[in-house]
Design a protein around this motif. Structure first.
Motif, PDB file in Angstrom:
ATOM      1  N   GLU A 195       3.337   0.247   3.051  1.00 23.61           N
ATOM      2  CA  GLU A 195       3.128  -0.871   3.969  1.00 23.61           C
ATOM      3  C   GLU A 195       2.947  -2.167   3.181  1.00 23.61           C
ATOM      4  N   LYS A 246      -6.341   6.589   1.546  1.00 20.63           N
ATOM      5  CA  LYS A 246      -5.234   5.852   2.156  1.00 20.63           C
ATOM      6  C   LYS A 246      -5.748   4.632   2.918  1.00 20.63           C
ATOM      7  N   ILE A 294       0.104  -4.770   7.491  1.00 21.27           N
ATOM      8  CA  ILE A 294      -1.034  -3.866   7.667  1.00 21.27           C
ATOM      9  C   ILE A 294      -1.895  -4.317   8.847  1.00 21.27           C
ATOM     10  N   ALA A 304      -6.769   0.186  10.010  1.00 17.02           N
ATOM     11  CA  ALA A 304      -7.155   0.701   8.692  1.00 17.02           C
ATOM     12  C   ALA A 304      -8.669   0.893   8.596  1.00 17.02           C
ATOM     13  N   GLU A 334       1.717  -5.879   2.559  1.00 13.06           N
ATOM     14  CA  GLU A 334       0.413  -6.458   2.893  1.00 13.06           C
ATOM     15  C   GLU A 334       0.392  -7.189   4.233  1.00 13.06           C
ATOM     16  N   ALA A 383       0.863  -1.182   0.000  1.00  7.95           N
ATOM     17  CA  ALA A 383       0.000   0.000   0.000  1.00  7.95           C
ATOM     18  C   ALA A 383       0.900   1.234   0.000  1.00  7.95           C
ATOM     19  N   SER A 418       1.165   5.431  -0.457  1.00  7.32           N
ATOM     20  CA  SER A 418       0.406   6.676  -0.393  1.00  7.32           C
ATOM     21  C   SER A 418       1.108   7.749  -1.204  1.00  7.32           C
ATOM     22  N   ASN A 455      -6.988   1.982   0.508  1.00  7.92           N
ATOM     23  CA  ASN A 455      -5.839   1.349  -0.147  1.00  7.92           C
ATOM     24  C   ASN A 455      -5.241   0.278   0.755  1.00  7.92           C
ATOM     25  N   ARG A 456      -5.052   0.603   2.033  1.00  7.58           N
ATOM     26  CA  ARG A 456      -4.488  -0.361   2.978  1.00  7.58           C
ATOM     27  C   ARG A 456      -5.410  -1.577   3.132  1.00  7.58           C
ATOM     28  N   HIS A 480      -4.423  -5.410   2.091  1.00 10.98           N
ATOM     29  CA  HIS A 480      -4.503  -6.455   3.111  1.00 10.98           C
ATOM     30  C   HIS A 480      -5.428  -7.579   2.689  1.00 10.98           C
TER      31      HIS A 480
END
Length: 136
Positions: free
Chosen positions: A83, A125, A88, A93, A85, A62, A64, A128-129, A133
């Motif tokens: 980060e 953000k 995370i 998140a 996967e 992920a 940003s 995305n995380r 994940h």
């Protein structure tokens, strides 16, 4: 099999460094697939997953925003944050996503004086995380 060095660097640390077979990023103009021997370029990145291919295995990170620089034998991603996967914290998140959604609703209903763009970026953000994940 042809490879190149991929480095992902944030202001705090080197988040990733390895020989890879390919990488996919989302630039401001859309998705980009980078393979060994790609023509050199530099472009800004969106808040989106970076997909890395090593052999037949894929890893997602992920990222940003930031920039990607493609060189003859190396790709460097300079990111605000990155980060892997497996690192995370999904509960964190999800909580960040919910906070950002509440801020956006408050701004739209004029109940709070919160910067809409900042809340929207926080939401991107977090999503995305969560996406990175859940694809592990």
């Amino acid at each position: 099999m042809n490879t190149f060095l991929l480095e992902i660097v944030t202001p705090d640390r080197s988040a990733y460094s390895s020989e890879v077979n390919g990488v996919s990023v989302r630039g401001i103009e859309g998705d980009l697939g980078i393979l060994p021997g790609h023509i050199p370029f530099i472009t800004p990145l969106q808040v989106a997953p970076v997909r890395i291919k090593i052999g037949n295995e894929y890893t997602s990170i992920a990222v940003s925003g930031g920039f990607v620089e493609v060189r003859k034998d190396k790709v460097v991603i300079l990111a605000e944050s990155a980060e892997i996967e497996t690192d995370i914290d999904i509960e964190r998140a999800v909580a960040a996503k919910e906070r950002a959604e509440r801020r956006i609703v408050a701004v739209k209903s004029n109940q709070a004086d919160i910067d809409f763009k900042r809340a929207e970026l926080s939401l991107k953000k977090a999503m995305n995380r969560i996406e990175v994940h859940s694809k592990r």
